[in-house]
Write an enzyme that holds these catalytic residues in place. Structure first.
Site, PDB file in Angstrom:
ATOM      1  N   SER A 243      -1.804   9.760  -2.106  1.00 17.72           N
ATOM      2  CA  SER A 243      -0.691   8.886  -2.329  1.00 17.72           C
ATOM      3  C   SER A 243       0.634   9.798  -2.850  1.00 17.72           C
ATOM      4  O   SER A 243       1.019  10.815  -2.053  1.00 17.72           O
ATOM      5  CB  SER A 243      -1.009   7.684  -3.141  1.00 17.72           C
ATOM      6  N   ASP A 469      -2.521   1.491   6.537  1.00 20.06           N
ATOM      7  CA  ASP A 469      -2.554   1.950   4.732  1.00 20.06           C
ATOM      8  C   ASP A 469      -1.055   1.007   4.591  1.00 20.06           C
ATOM      9  O   ASP A 469      -0.039   1.276   5.198  1.00 20.06           O
ATOM     10  CB  ASP A 469      -2.140   3.215   4.774  1.00 20.06           C
ATOM     11  N   HIS A 496      -5.792   2.208   1.806  1.00 21.49           N
ATOM     12  CA  HIS A 496      -4.807   3.056   1.301  1.00 21.49           C
ATOM     13  C   HIS A 496      -5.718   4.292   1.026  1.00 21.49           C
ATOM     14  O   HIS A 496      -6.452   4.360  -0.057  1.00 21.49           O
ATOM     15  CB  HIS A 496      -4.194   2.596  -0.062  1.00 21.49           C
TER      16      HIS A 496
END
Length: 528
Positions: A243, A469, A496
């Site tokens: 991320s 996601d 995610h």
């Protein structure tokens, strides 16, 4: 008070995953970096003033004093962990000035060691130390834990690192969560801006001062990480970033391409994308996740959103909007409208949360807000003891230094409107509030800007991107892989990030790349 248009980029706490930095055996270029770029001034040669930082020896010891929460105290007490602090300059332009300390946690390799494996779960603001402490057991016996020291670090300002970004007391956090800022009138905008200005002032006063906040962005984190690489004895760095951790990875690749061995970037931010475009796309991603959840729920006649997925958003609005004026009592606390929406966002990070989310929305329909409040607590980093970690405060601070500023109220109002259109499930129905957010009152200008990475000489990289996601939409991973000239692992699923979570299709490719530098050819297709 705080702008909630964007969700945090880090993986939810229950499913937070590891990021790996590996070491190779080729020659490094200590302190060297690419020329000045869009991420701010970069070093061009080994500096005598930085030599003492690069040459420092880490002192490892017990981890108890590094715990910042009850959960950390329990996790850090497990056998096999030791901890240390790395000293870095607060301002790399004045390395003889104030110092900061980066906290690290280590579990040593169980077999023939290649090097160190650094972990960063994203955020920005999530703790890599906590990540490693909670995931090391699950990696026991894995090829990575055999060949690498597992190391989690808390970036500057985060968790156990000092100075620590700290803006709100526990009591102020409860007030903040009840303050919805949904009044779009001029008076409402003025009130919200006054609160945002006060928030910025509190952060400055409580977080080491304006100079520290000015140097708390990703530009400075990657400088810290290169010193960390050297202090750990690694000549080349390999990194798996999740991320927001992909921003750290791509920024490191630009600053120190000659010091990179391998990069795995999972749940990517496209570095050339503007803040406004990414915000709108992220909101669209969460609406896509909400729609997928609603369709799955609709197969059950008892679904609290009904059996027609096309009506799920409207049903959810009918359930949540009354909370704006009448929050639900949950023991001695209350579930606000903001908490209800935040709890849902938390659960949309991974499909595994969907059964819990169904229970939470069903509870809301009967006046029980317990589950959604617990999910919101997880998002905000509130422990069972009522203490908040600093993950959200660090998220705001780092974002203020990394993201573009919106200084025009009309532009801010337009962004809110577009975000509400992209994610109507989280639209409060009161109209867009064009108040300037806390970053407009921050004591320093951003140190990064959108751009296409320039990393001449960067070795092959791997990007992982999940089709469903919500926080970092799939196309951003495609674009980042192209920008870095890397390989793409395309994953069909709804969550995610995906690497190192037990999926053999993904993990076998990632492990072979990290350990043996086997670069996947073409695009790898996997499914969750």
């Amino acid at each position: 008070m705080l702008c909630r248009v964007r969700a945090r980029l880090g993986t939810p706490a229950a499913f937070v995953l590891c990021c790996a930095v590996l070491a190779g055996c080729t020659q490094s270029t200590t302190g060297a970096a690419a020329p000045s770029g869009a991420n701010g001034p970069q070093p061009t040669e080994d500096s005598a003033e930085l030599a003492s930082f690069y040459e420092q020896q880490l002192t490892w010891g017990p981890c108890g004093e590094f715990a910042v929460s009850a959960e950390d105290r329990q996790a850090y007490s497990a056998p096999g962990f030791d901890c240390a602090r790395l000293e870095v300059p607060v301002d790399y332009a004045a390395p003889a000035g104030e110092k900061a300390q980066i906290a690290l946690l280590r579990q040593k390799a169980s077999g023939e060691k290649i090097g160190s494996l650094l972990f960063n779960p994203g955020g920005p603001g999530a703790s890599g130390m906590s990540l490693v402490a909670n995931l090391a057991g699950g990696l026991t016996g894995s090829p990575l834990s055999q060949r690498f020291d597992l190391i989690g670090f808390d970036p500057r300002g985060v968790g156990a690192s000092t100075p620590t970004i700290d803006c709100l007391t526990n009591e102020e956090w409860e007030v903040e969560r009840a303050d919805l800022d949904v009044d779009p009138s001029p008076a409402g905008v003025q009130e919200t801006e006054a609160e945002n200005e006060e928030y910025a002032q509190r952060c400055t006063e409580r977080s080491g001062g304006a100079a520290f906040l000015a140097n708390s962005g990703t530009r400075d984190v990657v400088r810290d990480m290169d010193i960390m690489r050297q202090a750990l004895g690694d000549e080349k760095l390999s990194y798996v970033g999740y991320s927001y951790g992909t921003r750290i990875g791509s920024a490191y690749a630009e600053a120190f391409p000659q010091n990179v061995r391998a990069l795995v970037l999972d749940g990517a931010l496209d570095p050339k994308e503007t803040t406004i475009d990414r915000t709108v796309k992220q909101n669209a991603g969460f609406q896509q996740a909400f729609d997928a959840f609603a369709a799955d729920c609709a197969a059950n006649p008892a679904c609290p959103l009904g059996t027609d997925p096309a009506q799920a958003t409207a049903v959810f609005q009918q359930l949540t909007r009354p909370l704006i004026d009448q929050p639900i009592a949950v023991g001695s606390r209350t579930l606000s409208y903001g908490d209800a929406v935040t709890g849902v966002i938390q659960a949309l990070y991974a499909k595994d949360f969907w059964p819990v989310l169904t229970q939470g929305i069903a509870g809301l329909a009967t006046g029980n807000g317990r589950i959604l409040l617990a999910l919101a607590d997880l998002y905000y980093g509130r422990g069972d003891d009522g203490n908040y970690d600093n993950s959200i405060e660090a998220f705001v601070s780092i974002s203020c230094m990394d993201e573009e500023r919106i200084a025009d109220r009309a532009q801010q109002e337009e962004l809110i409107r577009r975000a509400n259109e992209a994610a109507p499930f989280r639209d409060d129905g009161r109209g867009a509030v064009g108040a300037l957010d806390p970053c407009s009152f921050w004591p320093a200008e951003p140190t990064s800007q959108p751009h296409t990475p320039q990393a001449a000489g960067l070795p092959p990289t791997v990007v992982v991107s999940v089709t469903g996601d919500p926080a970092t939409p799939y196309q951003a991973g495609v674009d980042l892989a192209q920008a870095l000239g890397g390989s793409l692992i395309s994953v069909e699923g709804n969550q995610h990030t995906a690497a190192l979570r037990g999926n053999r299709c993904i993990d076998d490719v990632v492990n072979a790349y990290l350990i043996d530098l086997e670069v996947p050819q073409g695009q790898t297709e996997c499914a969750l």
